[in-house]
Design an enzyme around this catalytic site. Structure first.
Site, mmCIF file in Angstrom:
data_model
loop_
_atom_site.group_PDB
_atom_site.id
_atom_site.type_symbol
_atom_site.label_atom_id
_atom_site.label_comp_id
_atom_site.label_asym_id
_atom_site.label_seq_id
_atom_site.Cartn_x
_atom_site.Cartn_y
_atom_site.Cartn_z
ATOM 1 N N CYS A 48 0.863 -1.121 0.002
ATOM 2 C CA CYS A 48 0.174 0.096 -0.077
ATOM 3 C C CYS A 48 0.782 1.270 0.045
ATOM 4 C CB CYS A 48 -0.858 0.018 0.999
ATOM 5 S SG CYS A 48 -0.087 -0.130 2.819
ATOM 6 N N HIS A 97 19.403 0.536 -0.099
ATOM 7 C CA HIS A 97 17.956 0.931 -0.395
ATOM 8 C C HIS A 97 17.212 -0.147 0.394
ATOM 9 C CE1 HIS A 97 14.145 2.820 -1.215
ATOM 10 N NE2 HIS A 97 14.002 1.592 -1.859
#
Length: 422
Positions: A48, A97
């Site tokens: 989401c 990352h």
């Protein structure tokens, strides 16, 4: 390795939902990405809060173009409409990352634990579809280790601030308490289950679950001590519910504004709270304009939890130190793997020389008794191992550094080991 993506920091929910890939279409998306010329291995992480494509690429710029084309097709818009919202990392920056994502540094709710399972699930799905290979497996396996270490060694995830608990807190802030309230959950996946468990813990009374696949709704309702209803009964249940929480992975809007208007006419003025944590959204944003309805989406959760995140923010520096340590360890392991062919070839070359010398003196050696021949083998093998031990250790210790490159070049030149260099 590259990663191209967008998340809650770079793009609004309206854009994130356009490129989001629901779990029901993940296998097709993985095959689509894998078929592109410059993407040798692929993992697709779509939640989401983010959609990210991790890939082992054959050419950097061409691989980025392949990913942009995929996102453009997924979002139904030319790349220039969303390119300013994208970020791109490669090599060690891409690894770092991913480590940060697994650690919860990049989540909407700092340090939340759900992302670690989502990272693992994305990698496992890519492997099961044949999209991910050994290179990405090593990176994702290490990322999961980082996520676990961060949550063990720091307090970044120790307070209850998951998406589920934040949604419940948002409901309680609007309604003062969920105790005894009637709640309808739309969805039956992991997020929906997390919402349900948080609701039960908060004292919700009647918990009803609805889902496109009714059997999954029944299974979740049983685990929560609630009941399941078919999707067709949503209007009737919603007429009596105090709260609607939605968390499907569908690409379609399940609750239109007109549906909510019709429900509110039957409620006799009773207010309705809707918390939609799905991306793409399950509820028409216009439903929030209907009188008596309070509608929150996933971006509202971020605003709610800001004040509660101070203690977690104090852990960020420590988490970044851990990520730095783990990145260095990953680089060292990778460098060791890179020098392994050189070490193997060096030892093979030495063994060839040993065997050649033994062959040259075979006539004299064959005249020796068997015991002497065994001593000969042990002696010559021992000499080779001892001579190569220190060079091997030094080469592995220096792997990944300028000194290591110098050693590798020297060995390759001195022993004429060309294949290992390549």
């Amino acid at each position: 390795m590259i990663v191209v993506g967008l998340n809650h920091r770079t793009a609004p929910v309206e854009l994130r939902e356009r490129v989001a890939v629901p779990s029901s279409r993940l296998d097709k998306a993985l095959h689509d990405l894998s078929s592109r010329e410059h993407l040798a291995e692929v993992v697709l992480l779509s939640t989401c809060n983010r959609t990210e494509i991790y890939a082992r690429s054959t050419k950097f710029h061409s691989a980025v173009s392949d990913v942009l084309d995929f996102l453009s097709e997924q979002g139904g818009a030319p790349p220039e409409q969303f390119s300013e919202h994208l970020y791109t990392y490669y090599d060690d920056s891409a690894v770092s990352h991913l480590f940060g994502v697994a650690a919860g540094l990049d989540s909407m709710i700092l340090g939340e634990g759900e992302i670690l399972g989502q990272v693992r699930g994305a990698w496992q799905q890519a492997e099961s579809e044949g999209a991910s290979g050994q290179a990405l497996a090593r990176v994702f396996r290490h990322a999961i280790e980082v996520g676990k270490r961060v949550r063990t060694d720091t307090a970044i995830g120790r307070s209850a601030l998951s998406v589920s608990s934040a949604a419940v807190a948002l409901a309680e802030r609007t309604m003062f308490s969920l105790r005894g309230r009637s709640v309808l959950i739309l969805g039956a996946g992991d997020v929906a289950e997390g919402l349900g468990r948080a609701l039960v813990s908060a004292g919700a009374g009647d918990v009803v679950v609805a889902n496109r696949t009714h059997a999954r709704a029944v299974a979740l309702a049983e685990r929560l001590g609630g009941r399941a209803v078919p999707l067709g009964e949503l209007p009737d249940v919603l007429t009596r519910a105090d709260v609607l929480l939605t968390a499907t992975d569908s690409t379609e809007v399940h609750v239109e504004r007109a549906d909510v208007e019709a429900v509110m006419e039957r409620r006799g003025g009773s207010p309705l709270l809707i918390v939609d944590v799905a991306v793409p959204r399950d509820v028409d944003p216009g439903a929030g304009e209907v009188a008596g309805v309070t509608l929150h989406d996933v971006d509202d959760l971020h605003q709610l939890t800001e004040a509660a995140l101070d203690s977690r923010r104090r852990e960020i520096a420590t988490v970044r130190e851990i990520i730095g340590e783990e990145l260095e360890r990953f680089q060292t392991d990778r460098a060791a793997r890179e020098v392994a062919p050189l070490v193997t070839e060096l030892r093979a070359r030495a063994e060839d020389i040993r065997q050649a010398e033994l062959t040259r003196f075979r006539a004299k050696i064959d005249a020796l008794p068997p015991e002497a021949r065994e001593v000969r083998d042990a002696l010559t093998q021992g000499l080779v191992n001892k001579l190569l031990h220190e060079p091997t250790v030094r080469l592995k210790e220096a792997a990944g550094t300028a000194r290591g490159e110098l050693y590798s070049d020297a060995l390759g030149t001195l022993f004429d080991i060309r294949d290992a260099e390549e």
